[in-house]
Design a protein around this motif. Structure first.
Motif, short mmCIF file in Angstrom:
data_model
loop_
_atom_site.label_atom_id
_atom_site.label_comp_id
_atom_site.label_asym_id
_atom_site.label_seq_id
_atom_site.Cartn_x
_atom_site.Cartn_y
_atom_site.Cartn_z
N MET A 1 108.05 -50.09 -114.55
CA MET A 1 106.82 -50.86 -114.33
C MET A 1 107.15 -52.00 -113.39
O MET A 1 108.13 -52.70 -113.58
CB MET A 1 106.30 -51.37 -115.68
N GLU A 2 106.33 -52.16 -112.37
CA GLU A 2 106.59 -53.24 -111.43
C GLU A 2 106.36 -54.60 -112.10
O GLU A 2 105.67 -54.72 -113.09
CB GLU A 2 105.73 -53.07 -110.19
N ARG A 3 106.94 -55.63 -111.54
CA ARG A 3 106.94 -56.96 -112.14
C ARG A 3 105.55 -57.54 -112.41
O ARG A 3 105.31 -58.08 -113.47
CB ARG A 3 107.78 -57.90 -111.28
N ASP B 1 102.99 -58.64 -120.61
CA ASP B 1 103.64 -59.70 -121.40
C ASP B 1 102.59 -60.72 -121.84
O ASP B 1 102.58 -61.18 -122.98
CB ASP B 1 104.73 -60.41 -120.59
N ALA C 1 104.27 -56.00 -115.46
CA ALA C 1 105.04 -56.47 -116.62
C ALA C 1 104.53 -57.85 -117.04
O ALA C 1 104.37 -58.12 -118.23
CB ALA C 1 106.53 -56.52 -116.30
N ARG C 2 104.24 -58.69 -116.08
CA ARG C 2 103.73 -60.03 -116.38
C ARG C 2 102.36 -59.94 -117.07
O ARG C 2 102.07 -60.67 -118.01
CB ARG C 2 103.62 -60.84 -115.10
#
Length: 126
Positions: A1-3, A10, A6-7
């Motif tokens: 999963m690209e950042r 999260d 992910a952010r």
């Protein structure tokens, strides 16, 4: 999963942030109203709510605009769309290929039709 995704996920992992997103889902909300609504449900300080708002903003799930001394928050469709698209891909990873394959099928059918029509013209002229 690209950042960036992910952010987003999260940020979605916290129940207080869920509540904040539900509050702004109905429309723009000033920070003070969000703090008051969250504090009515859970014991949390104003700085903690502000931190949750910051996390949601940095994840791309909320946008903020300044109106005098107030900060007005709203859902950011860019972040929610990215999450929806990733979940849709997870459910059906071949979906992005569906439209190009449909176009290919159309072209194959058109080619067959043209060859059949050309064969019928040849048979009539012979």
């Amino acid at each position: 999963m690209e950042r960036p995704l992910a952010r987003i996920f999260d940020a979605l992992a916290d129940p207080v942030r869920h509540l904040i997103l539900e509050l702004v889902r109905a429309g723009e909300q000033p920070a003070g109203a969000i703090v008051t609504a969250v504090q009515a449900i859970t014991p949390i300080s104003q700085p903690a709510v502000s931190q949750h708002l910051k996390v949601l903003r940095e994840a791309g799930l909320l946008s903020v605009r300044v109106e005098g001394t107030r900060r007005i928050y709203a859902l950011d469709p860019t972040g929610t769309r990215a999450a929806q698209e990733w979940l849709a891909w997870l459910r059906d990873p071949l979906a992005p290929f569906a439209q190009p394959l449909d176009a290919l099928a159309t072209e194959v059918t058109r080619g067959k039709r043209e060859r059949r029509a050309a064969g019928d013209r040849d048979a009539r002229s012979a």
